[in-house]
Motif scaffolding. Structure first.
Motif, PDB file in Angstrom:
ATOM      1  N   LEU A  74       0.825  -1.204   0.000  1.00 55.51           N
ATOM      2  CA  LEU A  74       0.000   0.000   0.000  1.00 55.51           C
ATOM      3  C   LEU A  74       0.858   1.252   0.000  1.00 55.51           C
ATOM      4  O   LEU A  74       0.559   2.225  -0.715  1.00 55.51           O
ATOM      5  N   TRP A  75       1.916   1.262   0.792  1.00 58.07           N
ATOM      6  CA  TRP A  75       2.821   2.417   0.784  1.00 58.07           C
ATOM      7  C   TRP A  75       3.444   2.613  -0.600  1.00 58.07           C
ATOM      8  O   TRP A  75       3.564   3.738  -1.079  1.00 58.07           O
ATOM      9  N   ASP A  76       3.825   1.505  -1.240  1.00 52.74           N
ATOM     10  CA  ASP A  76       4.426   1.594  -2.566  1.00 52.74           C
ATOM     11  C   ASP A  76       3.481   2.223  -3.584  1.00 52.74           C
ATOM     12  O   ASP A  76       3.924   2.829  -4.561  1.00 52.74           O
ATOM     13  N   LEU A  77       2.188   2.068  -3.368  1.00 53.55           N
ATOM     14  CA  LEU A  77       1.197   2.651  -4.282  1.00 53.55           C
ATOM     15  C   LEU A  77       0.811   4.077  -3.893  1.00 53.55           C
ATOM     16  O   LEU A  77      -0.049   4.683  -4.543  1.00 53.55           O
ATOM     17  N   GLY A  78       1.420   4.613  -2.840  1.00 56.35           N
ATOM     18  CA  GLY A  78       1.190   6.002  -2.471  1.00 56.35           C
ATOM     19  C   GLY A  78       0.195   6.227  -1.365  1.00 56.35           C
ATOM     20  O   GLY A  78      -0.113   7.384  -1.033  1.00 56.35           O
ATOM     21  N   PHE A  79      -0.329   5.150  -0.761  1.00 58.38           N
ATOM     22  CA  PHE A  79      -1.344   5.291   0.276  1.00 58.38           C
ATOM     23  C   PHE A  79      -0.733   5.409   1.665  1.00 58.38           C
ATOM     24  O   PHE A  79       0.341   4.862   1.942  1.00 58.38           O
ATOM     25  N   GLY A  80      -1.433   6.095   2.544  1.00 54.21           N
ATOM     26  CA  GLY A  80      -1.204   5.936   3.954  1.00 54.21           C
ATOM     27  C   GLY A  80      -1.934   4.691   4.419  1.00 54.21           C
ATOM     28  O   GLY A  80      -2.842   4.188   3.741  1.00 54.21           O
ATOM     29  N   VAL A  81      -1.536   4.183   5.561  1.00 54.74           N
ATOM     30  CA  VAL A  81      -2.171   2.993   6.128  1.00 54.74           C
ATOM     31  C   VAL A  81      -2.928   3.395   7.389  1.00 54.74           C
ATOM     32  O   VAL A  81      -2.361   4.002   8.297  1.00 54.74           O
ATOM     33  N   ALA A  82      -4.206   3.077   7.423  1.00 51.93           N
ATOM     34  CA  ALA A  82      -5.025   3.211   8.626  1.00 51.93           C
ATOM     35  C   ALA A  82      -4.999   1.857   9.311  1.00 51.93           C
ATOM     36  O   ALA A  82      -5.589   0.893   8.825  1.00 51.93           O
ATOM     37  N   GLU A  83      -4.274   1.802  10.418  1.00 52.63           N
ATOM     38  CA  GLU A  83      -3.931   0.535  11.047  1.00 52.63           C
ATOM     39  C   GLU A  83      -4.800   0.222  12.254  1.00 52.63           C
ATOM     40  O   GLU A  83      -5.249   1.125  12.965  1.00 52.63           O
ATOM     41  N   ALA A  84      -4.987  -1.100  12.469  1.00 48.20           N
ATOM     42  CA  ALA A  84      -5.721  -1.597  13.638  1.00 48.20           C
ATOM     43  C   ALA A  84      -7.128  -1.016  13.708  1.00 48.20           C
ATOM     44  O   ALA A  84      -7.639  -0.709  14.784  1.00 48.20           O
ATOM     45  N   MET A  85      -7.754  -0.919  12.533  1.00 47.40           N
ATOM     46  CA  MET A  85      -9.110  -0.402  12.437  1.00 47.40           C
ATOM     47  C   MET A  85     -10.083  -1.561  12.210  1.00 47.40           C
ATOM     48  O   MET A  85      -9.716  -2.726  12.303  1.00 47.40           O
ATOM     49  N   ASP A  86     -11.331  -1.239  11.874  1.00 50.23           N
ATOM     50  CA  ASP A  86     -12.320  -2.290  11.692  1.00 50.23           C
ATOM     51  C   ASP A  86     -11.981  -3.193  10.504  1.00 50.23           C
ATOM     52  O   ASP A  86     -12.332  -4.369  10.500  1.00 50.23           O
ATOM     53  N   THR A  87     -11.269  -2.674   9.474  1.00 51.40           N
ATOM     54  CA  THR A  87     -10.882  -3.520   8.356  1.00 51.40           C
ATOM     55  C   THR A  87      -9.932  -4.627   8.811  1.00 51.40           C
ATOM     56  O   THR A  87      -9.917  -5.721   8.239  1.00 51.40           O
ATOM     57  N   ALA A  88      -9.141  -4.356   9.842  1.00 54.36           N
ATOM     58  CA  ALA A  88      -8.259  -5.369  10.430  1.00 54.36           C
ATOM     59  C   ALA A  88      -9.014  -6.250  11.427  1.00 54.36           C
ATOM     60  O   ALA A  88      -8.398  -6.940  12.234  1.00 54.36           O
ATOM     61  N   GLN A  89     -10.342  -6.192  11.356  1.00 54.74           N
ATOM     62  CA  GLN A  89     -11.240  -6.979  12.216  1.00 54.74           C
ATOM     63  C   GLN A  89     -11.171  -6.548  13.681  1.00 54.74           C
ATOM     64  O   GLN A  89     -11.420  -7.344  14.584  1.00 54.74           O
ATOM     65  N   ARG A  90     -10.865  -5.282  13.894  1.00 54.72           N
ATOM     66  CA  ARG A  90     -10.869  -4.766  15.258  1.00 54.72           C
ATOM     67  C   ARG A  90     -12.283  -4.894  15.821  1.00 54.72           C
ATOM     68  O   ARG A  90     -13.261  -4.425  15.239  1.00 54.72           O
ATOM     69  N   GLY A  91     -12.398  -5.563  16.951  1.00 53.34           N
ATOM     70  CA  GLY A  91     -13.699  -5.797  17.554  1.00 53.34           C
ATOM     71  C   GLY A  91     -14.463  -6.956  16.951  1.00 53.34           C
ATOM     72  O   GLY A  91     -15.549  -7.295  17.421  1.00 53.34           O
ATOM     73  N   MET A  92     -13.912  -7.583  15.918  1.00 54.33           N
ATOM     74  CA  MET A  92     -14.537  -8.758  15.294  1.00 54.33           C
ATOM     75  C   MET A  92     -13.452  -9.793  14.994  1.00 54.33           C
ATOM     76  O   MET A  92     -13.309 -10.265  13.874  1.00 54.33           O
TER      77      MET A  92
END
Length: 391
Positions: A74-92
């Protein structure tokens, strides 16, 4: 190799499907770097170790090498990373103990890259909601997680709190909590308003079941503390509500769209402003989003929309109700695209979507040109189909 296969259809039938679209490729780490005119975070998923000797519904079994490699991508493609969020199954599937491990690994990788933009979810999920949980307990829980992230040198995404939603008696309780927390943070944070379609336990957040009334409280808190707020991520799946809120924010506060239904139009904006991005769908459509954002920075709005338009039906399918199960579609695409060798998730969450849902996702991903190796995608789709008796 033939790029055809038979996919299930509504009603129990099968239909032939042939892949014909050329995959969309994006420049990885181009000379001079990526040049976007929007801040763009991708909320990233985690990769599990399917060979771990554990109880998959109960235990964490994260493959750290593959998980961090995806963040590098993701960094290589120019994005920042939003880490340990719901996409990472936080809380699930990912609890606070697991999130702390993830934060340590991700921050270690980020330190080796001066270009790495990353921010971490800090919330209260180590304090389960309950009748004995007080507002002071919520404050202490936020303080604990914030102290941990800041202690690692990380930036904060202030996640919505299930415990606060259960304990709060009025908007004043939200004002008390957020004023206290924002007064203490070292750097400006991103506030996350996650709608109840993503997490039913957050219904009535900001003190009202009416989103526009809740927005009154949220905007007042944010604008009063604008110096401590980098931006707000709104995940209500309503372009109209996001635009209303965007126009009411202090000019120094960014709006980060979390609308996985309407992101293209919201990022493009209008004559009164635009949204930046913090999106789970960017995990799944990263190459397309990277190319589109580069076109937007070149003021080529037609190319921006042409690239993103076919990804919107895919995203709406992945995030369809029950929306909280969208992570399954994100991980399924990662499997089809070779970022992991299996379709397994924390807590057995790969089982939350049907084979019909996954088959339609496959069709839409092909139309959106985000299957980076069609031959591999066909082989892997056939493997999944075989598990339900489709040969």
């Amino acid at each position: 190799m033939t790029r055809s296969l038979r996919l299930p259809t509504v009603g129990g039938g099968l239909a032939d499907f042939t892949l014909t679209s050329a995959p969309l490729s994006a420049p990885v780490k181009p000379a001079g770097g990526h040049h976007f005119n929007r801040v763009a975070y991708a909320a990233a998923h985690v990769v599990v170790d399917p060979l771990a000797d554990n109880d998959p519904w109960l235990d964490r079994n994260i493959d750290w090498e593959r998980t961090i490699a995806f963040r590098e991508y993701l960094w290589d493609l120019g994005f920042g990373v939003a880490e340990a969020m719901d996409t990472a199954q936080r809380g699930m599937g990912l609890d606070w103990t697991g999130a702390k491990e993830l934060i340590v690994h991700a921050q270690s990788a980020a330190r080796n890259r001066p270009d790495a933009l990353i921010a971490y979810g800090a919330g209260t999920d180590h304090v389960p909601p309950g009748p004995d949980v007080t507002i002071d307990d919520v404050i202490r829980a936020y303080e604990e997680q914030i102290a941990y992230v800041e202690g690692q040198g990380g930036r904060i995404i202030l996640m919505a709190s299930r415990a606060l939603a259960a304990a709060a008696k009025s908007p004043d309780d939200y004002i008390r909590v957020y004023d206290r927390i924002l007064g203490q943070v070292k750097e400006p944070v991103i506030i996350h308003w996650l709608g109840s379609m993503f997490d039913p336990a957050l219904s009535g957040y900001w003190g009202s079941p009416d989103d526009l009334q809740a927005m009154e409280t949220a905007v007042a808190i944010i604008n009063q503390n604008a110096a401590k707020v980098d931006g707000v991520k709104i995940s209500l799946l309503s372009a109209e509500k996001e635009i209303v809120m965007r126009r009411r924010l202090d000019p120094s506060v960014k709006m980060y769209t979390g609308d996985d239904f309407n992101y293209a139009e919201l990022i493009a904006g209008d004559n009164q402003g635009y949204s930046h991005a913090l999106l789970g769908i960017f995990d799944a459509i990263a190459p397309a989003a990277s190319v589109a954002l580069a076109k937007l920075a070149q003021n080529d709005l037609d190319a921006f929309h042409k690239i993103l338009a076919p990804t919107v039906p895919l995203s709406r399918h992945i995030f369809k109700a029950p929306t909280r199960f969208y992570k399954t579609g994100v991980v399924f695409l990662a499997y089809l695209n070779g970022f992991q060798d299996h379709f397994q998730m924390l807590g057995g969450q790969q089982s939350t979507r049907s084979i019909l849902h996954l088959s339609e996702l496959f069709r839409l991903a092909e139309e959106a040109r985000v299957l980076k190796d069609p031959d591999l995608a066909v082989r892997r789709m056939k493997t999944i189909l075989a598990t339900v008796g489709i040969d």
